[in-house]
Design an enzyme around this catalytic site. Structure first.
Site, PDB file in Angstrom:
ATOM      1  N   CYS A   2       0.694  -1.211   0.202  1.00  0.00           N
ATOM      2  CA  CYS A   2      -0.049   0.151  -0.114  1.00  0.00           C
ATOM      3  C   CYS A   2       1.058   1.035   0.003  1.00  0.00           C
ATOM      4  CB  CYS A   2      -1.060   0.094   1.231  1.00  0.00           C
ATOM      5  SG  CYS A   2      -1.846  -1.361   1.450  1.00  0.00           S
ATOM      6  N   ILE A 290      11.852 -10.541 -18.774  1.00  0.00           N
ATOM      7  CA  ILE A 290      12.122  -9.511 -19.918  1.00  0.00           C
ATOM      8  C   ILE A 290      13.026  -9.899 -20.976  1.00  0.00           C
ATOM      9  CG2 ILE A 290      13.118  -7.198 -20.021  1.00  0.00           C
ATOM     10  CD1 ILE A 290      12.990  -7.122 -17.002  1.00  0.00           C
TER      11      ILE A 290
END
Length: 659
Positions: A2, A290
């Site tokens: 958060c 990636i």
């Protein structure tokens, strides 16, 4: 995971909900699932939620039933299940299934020492209304960020600096000493940040604000045995113990009410974590990686091989030089500090891929190189010491050329240059920073691009002296290998790897990274290992390789370590990149006053002519560009906003209301 923020008015004034709202909205990317605010008198807490555990009951800020304790919390406490059971036995009653509530109850039970019981990654603030005390804490290794500042009237904290800067009373000015540190170590030394008067709470530290006074202390630190102390050497036993620790660290990091995926880079560390995860979750594991256009950086072959071996459902984001340049300004906005390499940019793209595939949580192999002896800098230091014992040797320097086959310039240099560059003199050998001297000296050459004004301001300041003052008293008693590990684990790891490459790039798209190798039990186990079990002769991560035997493909187990890198300076000189030319224009460089316009123009010309290829050239270009972008996004934007505000006030002065 958060975003958190909060304010304590030191003069007892009330906190305006609009101010809290303005801060937390800056962190919406960290918590896209909801915003909560608590305001009572002179205290306000805010929370932007990424819901992962107890999706319905874990809303924040959260309080105890009597309202005496309030918390805003970013992160995860992975052993919350066990802690909750212990607290229930002591009579505590819970209203939710969240780890957040466990923190509150353990704080009530243990006070400030509660953090010693946590296995996790956290940054939180607890308002203790009965004691009129604010308690902040950050996890041991610095996985989660936490910043704070103090103005004439208020104490403010937040997950990211941009939330603090949402408050007009917070100063927004770059700290040139911090720039000096970044252009030496790649990072600032905690508690310093690149912004003046804004501090970071260092990893493994807690803070209390009480009666207007701030108290900061260290509750955990890395500690190694003195050199010469006998260590356990039963390889079979230690291998089994390491594997059991990693399996449990992985298991508790799978605690989640949403699906968990994994990053799969094609290296040993992420492949082993993926293998352990696969053991625990079965065929449904999703992995992400990636791929690069440029074969020099691409590891797709190994990623595909690992995915096939482990039977994962695999997705890849492809990254070009153009992609790196395109997302780079967003990368700097989230990193909130200058960076010297473009490596965070592909990770920014990777987290977007993860989020677009419906995942909020991924496990990674981060931390293994720092704690298990995996970096080339450890091997390099060992070779340099070996050479230093016979500095006239003709063949010992050749080992350094073999270590860096991808550095073409190094291959052409004579032994005299290598001896100077790699610091192999008697004086160098005595330095407490021997392992890192070549890297730091190379990086420090970037400061030649500073303007005369900046050089004048930092001339009397020594970043190395400040670092030396921060070293633990026992540092000099450790082996050279362990000293090198400490410097990586306590500075580059939290300041860059877990920040600019880690938390900031993942949370830019609301994705939480979890790192089994950074379970404090694994880290503390590693510190007690003999150095020869981390690197046997020049075989890196020796014990970890033993533990991974049979769990990962042989080709990955046996491959030479390829450090994660991405295309650097050349990424910024393709078509349609007007922002780069504007940002590095001589007029703008002169106006901003940090860098020397003539030196920067020469560097830009070198890249445009295709003559820039050295590590120094690449780091210089990326460092200068990222610093200038940071100035535009934060300092200049703040000045522009204040100018617009003053202009609006001036335009309404003297008018008469029609009401």
């Amino acid at each position: 995971m958060c975003g958190i923020s909060g304010i304590v008015n030191l003069r007892g004034g009330c906190i305006a909900p609009d101010q809290l709202n303005g801060m937390i909205l800056r962190l919406g990317h960290r918590g896209p699932d909801g915003i909560g605010i608590y305001s009572s008198g002179s205290v306000g807490l805010a929370h932007a939620r990424l819901s992962i555990i107890d999706l319905q009951g874990g809303k924040q800020p959260m309080s105890t039933a009597d309202g005496d304790l309030w918390i805003t919390f970013n992160g995860e406490i992975f052993n919350y299940v066990e802690l909750r059971e212990e607290l229930i036995k002591k009579g505590h009653k819970f209203a939710t299934r969240s780890d957040t509530e466990v923190i509150l109850h353990l704080y009530r039970e243990e006070g400030e020492n509660c953090v010693r019981h946590f296995n996790g990654q956290w940054a939180f603030a607890i308002w203790d209304a009965a004691q009129r005390k604010l308690f902040l804490s950050r996890d041991r290794l610095g996985v989660r960020p936490l910043f704070y500042t103090q103005t004439a009237d208020s104490f403010l904290f937040a997950s990211e600096i941009k939330a603090l800067l949402a408050c007009p009373e917070v100063q927004c000015e770059l700290d040139y000493r911090a720039l000096n540190q970044i252009f030496t170590f790649w990072v600032t030394l905690p508690p310093r940040t690149v912004f003046k008067n804004i501090q970071q709470l260092p990893p493994g530290h807690s803070l209390v604000l009480e009666n207007g006074h701030i108290r900061v202390w260290q509750y955990w630190h890395l500690e190694y045995p003195p050199e010469g102390e006998t260590a356990e050497d039963n390889e079979k036993k230690l291998t089994e113990e390491l594997l059991a620790l990693l399996l449990d660290a992985t298991c508790i990091r799978l605690r989640s009410d949403v699906p968990v995926g994994a990053y799969l880079s094609g290296g040993l560390d992420s492949t082993l974590i993926t293998a352990l995860t696969r053991k625990l979750v079965g065929d449904r594991l999703r992995t992400f990686s990636i791929g690069f256009d440029d074969a020099e950086f691409d590891e797709s072959k190994y990623q595909t091989e690992a995915s096939a071996f482990l039977h994962t459902q695999h997705s890849e984001v492809h990254c070009s030089c153009e992609d790196i340049a395109r997302v780079f300004p967003e990368v700097i906005w989230h990193a909130e500090q200058p960076i010297l390499r473009t490596a965070p940019a592909p990770l920014f793209m990777l987290s977007k891929l993860v989020r677009n595939n419906g995942f909020k949580v991924v496990l990674t192999g981060e931390g293994a190189d720092e704690v298990m002896g995996g970096y080339d800098i450890f091997k390099e230091a060992k070779i340099r010491r070996f050479w230093g014992r016979n500095p006239r040797s003709a063949w010992r320097p050749l080992l350094l050329r073999r270590l860096y086959p991808y550095m073409e310039g190094l291959q052409r240099q004579p032994a005299a240059y290598l001896k100077s560059f790699f610091h192999v003199t008697a004086q160098d050998l005595r330095s407490p920073f021997f392992s890192h001297l070549p890297r730091w000296e190379l990086t420090a050459k970037l400061k030649n691009f500073f303007s005369e004004d900046v050089r004048t301001e930092i001339r009397s300041y020594s970043a190395l002296s400040e670092l030396q003052q921060d070293l633990p008293r026992s540092y000099e008693t450790w082996t050279p290998f362990n000293r090198a590990e400490y410097l990586e684990a306590m500075f580059l790891l939290p300041g860059y790897i877990l920040s600019s490459q880690g938390d900031r790039m993942a949370m830019a798209h609301g994705v939480e990274g979890r790192h089994p190798f950074l379970d404090h039990r694994v880290v503390e186990f590693s510190t007690k290992l003999s150095c020869s079990l981390k690197m046997k002769v020049l075989d890196q991560k020796y014990l970890l390789k033993r533990a991974s035997k049979g769990l990962v493909p042989e080709s990955i187990h046996d491959r030479h370590k390829q450090p994660y890198r991405a295309p650097d300076g050349k990424s910024f000189f393709g078509p349609s990149l007007d922002y780069v030319q504007q940002t590095l224009s001589p007029d703008k460089i002169k106006r901003d006053g940090i860098f020397d316009p003539q030196a920067v123009a020469g560097l830009v010309s070198k890249f445009k002519a295709g003559r820039a290829s050295s590590t120094k050239d690449n780091m210089s270009l990326v460092g200068i560009l990222s610093t200038e972008i940071l100035l535009d996004q934060f300092v200049h934007e703040r000045r522009g906003a204040r100018g617009r505000e003053l202009s609006q006030k001036e335009s309404t002065r003297g008018t008469v209301s029609c009401e």
